[in-house]
Design a protein around this motif. Structure first.
Motif, short mmCIF file in Angstrom:
data_model
loop_
_atom_site.label_atom_id
_atom_site.label_comp_id
_atom_site.label_asym_id
_atom_site.label_seq_id
_atom_site.Cartn_x
_atom_site.Cartn_y
_atom_site.Cartn_z
N GLU A 49 5.85 -21.69 -1.04
CA GLU A 49 4.45 -21.53 -0.69
C GLU A 49 4.33 -20.81 0.65
N ILE A 50 3.48 -19.78 0.65
CA ILE A 50 3.21 -19.01 1.86
C ILE A 50 1.90 -19.47 2.49
N GLY A 51 0.92 -19.77 1.64
CA GLY A 51 -0.37 -20.17 2.15
C GLY A 51 -1.25 -20.70 1.05
N ARG A 52 -2.40 -21.24 1.48
CA ARG A 52 -3.38 -21.76 0.53
C ARG A 52 -4.77 -21.56 1.08
N ASN A 70 3.22 -21.55 9.34
CA ASN A 70 3.49 -21.11 10.71
C ASN A 70 2.34 -20.34 11.35
N HIS A 71 1.11 -20.69 11.02
CA HIS A 71 -0.06 -20.06 11.63
C HIS A 71 -1.17 -21.11 11.73
N SER A 72 -2.06 -20.94 12.70
CA SER A 72 -3.21 -21.84 12.83
C SER A 72 -4.14 -21.67 11.64
N LEU A 73 -4.95 -22.69 11.40
CA LEU A 73 -5.93 -22.62 10.32
C LEU A 73 -6.96 -21.53 10.63
N VAL A 74 -7.37 -20.82 9.59
CA VAL A 74 -8.34 -19.74 9.70
C VAL A 74 -9.51 -20.08 8.79
N VAL A 114 -8.38 -3.10 9.48
CA VAL A 114 -7.17 -3.89 9.32
C VAL A 114 -6.72 -3.84 7.86
N ALA A 115 -7.69 -3.83 6.94
CA ALA A 115 -7.38 -3.77 5.51
C ALA A 115 -8.60 -3.27 4.75
N ASN A 116 -8.33 -2.61 3.63
CA ASN A 116 -9.38 -2.17 2.72
C ASN A 116 -9.08 -2.76 1.35
N VAL A 117 -10.13 -3.21 0.67
CA VAL A 117 -9.98 -3.75 -0.67
C VAL A 117 -10.97 -3.04 -1.56
N LYS A 118 -10.49 -2.60 -2.73
CA LYS A 118 -11.41 -2.02 -3.70
C LYS A 118 -11.07 -2.56 -5.08
N THR A 119 -12.08 -2.66 -5.90
CA THR A 119 -11.93 -3.17 -7.25
C THR A 119 -12.00 -1.99 -8.21
N ILE A 120 -11.01 -1.91 -9.09
CA ILE A 120 -10.98 -0.84 -10.09
C ILE A 120 -10.76 -1.45 -11.47
N MET A 121 -11.04 -0.69 -12.51
CA MET A 121 -10.75 -1.13 -13.87
C MET A 121 -9.39 -0.59 -14.26
N GLY A 122 -8.48 -1.48 -14.61
CA GLY A 122 -7.15 -1.10 -15.06
C GLY A 122 -7.07 -1.16 -16.57
N ASN A 123 -5.89 -0.98 -17.13
CA ASN A 123 -5.69 -1.00 -18.57
C ASN A 123 -6.00 -2.36 -19.18
N SER A 124 -5.71 -3.43 -18.46
CA SER A 124 -5.90 -4.77 -19.03
C SER A 124 -6.97 -5.58 -18.28
N GLY A 125 -7.82 -4.93 -17.53
CA GLY A 125 -8.90 -5.64 -16.84
C GLY A 125 -9.09 -5.18 -15.42
N GLU A 136 1.72 -9.26 8.94
CA GLU A 136 1.28 -10.62 9.22
C GLU A 136 -0.08 -10.95 8.62
N ASP A 137 -0.85 -9.93 8.21
CA ASP A 137 -2.16 -10.16 7.60
C ASP A 137 -2.10 -10.33 6.08
#
Length: 173
Positions: A49-52, A70-74, A114-125, A136-137
């Motif tokens: 487990e890395i995180g939850r 190994n990191h404070s709660l966010v 710091v990060a970019n997220v985009k949603t695309i349609m793939g072959n299976s969803g 670290e992010d």
């Protein structure tokens, strides 16, 4: 670093594989957030487990906590403003801007992306494409991206353990 998260119901073991920059599954995400006491788990392929991410159940507006080893709660909090749809990630001091509903948003620290997220349609969803600048992010961005996705689409059913019924022909209903 680019990570791909395929969000569909076709996975044999009820988990989201996270494909890393080398094109191989690097992590898995399990669990769901459809109840207040449910949790998402980010694990390595070796099952460490890395995180939850879980709901902290405080206040009228849903607030979530990310607990990374190994990191404070966010905490992930919605900024109340009628003009914008902003989220704030405490401890990391990230603002999340963009359109959660359209599935395209940016994590910012000041004026830096710091990060970019985009949603695309793939072959299976649906596929989330996460471009993350700093290693670290990674656990924070991956878990928060799944949280945002579950807020605007039908929640995926991601059992904590592999469903044995389908694999062995046992009807559990």
């Amino acid at each position: 670093m680019k990570f791909l998260l395929e969000l569909n119901q076709e996975k044999e073991y009820g988990q989201i594989p996270v494909i890393g920059p080398e094109g191989k599954v690097q992590y898995t995400i399990r669990g769901n957030l459809d109840n207040p006491n449910h949790t998402l788990y980010l694990n390595t392929i070796e099952e460490e487990e890395i995180g939850r991410l879980y709901s902290d159940g405080v206040g009228v507006i849903a607030s979530f906590t990310v607990d990374v080893v190994n990191h404070s709660l966010v905490k992930v909090k919605k900024v109340n403003s009628p003009l914008t749809n902003l989220f704030y990630v405490t401890r990391l001091n990230y603002l999340v801007t963009g359109s959660i509903k359209k599935g395209t948003y940016t994590f910012r620290s000041g004026i830096k992306n710091v990060a970019n997220v985009k949603t695309i349609m793939g072959n299976s969803g649906v596929v989330l494409v996460c471009e993350i600048k700093r290693p670290e992010d990674i656990p924070f961005i991956l878990l928060i991206s799944i949280l945002f996705t579950q807020w605007h689409v039908t929640p995926l059913k991601l059992p904590i353990f592999p469903p044995i019924g389908r694999k062995y022909g046992i009807n559990l209903n």
